[in-house]
Design an enzyme around this catalytic site. Structure first.
Site: not given
Ligand code: 3PG
Length: 210
Positions: A41, A45, A69, A129
């Site tokens: 994924e 960002r 995101t 999610k």
């Molecule tokens: C996301 O965007 O899904 C999270 O930032 C991922 O979470 P993590 O950095 O704790 O793995």
């Protein structure tokens, strides 16, 4: 089962990537693929996200590349145009869900409460999610929520605070098909092009699942 949930269930691990240089996208995708992970994924960002998705979609067609995101309908459109095969969001926004449906982009909205799960199901979202998974109550919270939603056949991708040590516990929950996490493709590793360490982390995570 939701078709995307079924596809991601064969990988169990969805590396979450923040990329600042689209030129690093293809070697990164190869590092994941060659070590057993066929999905990733790319988070929207950074300015390079759409270009990175497009580079992977065109250059590494075996990789199932999604866009993360996604906070606006415009980002949904850009992700789809870049070649993303799925979209993910940290939160539940009906406007973004509808945009994904209109653009035929399989979409995984973020939820962390019973109310959000309920509203997501009402819009036809069957793959969600759970975010931020550890901070929102962890395995105990998701198990409690699933007690009330199991009969809906919803499927879950927990993300947020997941790592090689705890991923196995999450995957024991029947509704969890795959876990997201950024630790595999840590930004410093991408910056220094340390594909060996990305590969090692991928193998380590996958070996904790068997
Ligand atoms: C996301 O965007 O899904 C999270 O930032 C991922 O979470 P993590 O950095 O704790 O793995």
């Amino acid at each position: 089962m939701d078709q995307l949930a079924e596809k991601l269930s064969s990988f169990k691990l969805v590396p979450v990537v923040v990329i600042n240089d689209a030129k690093k996208a293809v070697p990164l995708a190869h590092a994941l693929l060659e070590n057993g992970c066929g999905c990733m994924e790319i988070t929207f960002r950074t300015d390079s996200a759409a270009e990175a998705v497009s580079a992977i979609a065109n250059g590494v067609p075996e990789m199932l590349v999604g866009a993360g995101t996604l906070l606006t309908p415009a980002q949904v459109v850009r992700a789809k145009a870049a070649g993303a095969t799925f979209g993910v969001a940290p939160g539940f926004d009906p406007v973004v869900v509808k945009a994904a449906q209109e653009n035929a982009l399989p979409f995984v909205p973020g939820v962390s409460t019973a109310g959000e799960i309920s509203r997501a199901l009402s819009l036809g979202c069957k793959f969600l999610k759970f975010f931020p998974a550890e901070a929102a109550g962890g395995v105990k919270m998701l198990k409690a929520l699933m007690g009330a939603f199991r009969h809906t056949n919803v499927r879950i991708m927990p993300t947020g605070g997941i790592n090689a040590a705890n991923i196995g516990e999450w995957l024991k929950i029947p509704e969890v098909v795959a876990c997201g996490g950024s630790w595999i493709c840590e930004s410093a590793l991408i910056k220094s092009e340390n594909w060996q360490e990305v590969g090692r982390r991928t193998r380590e995570a996958l070996s904790n699942l068997v």
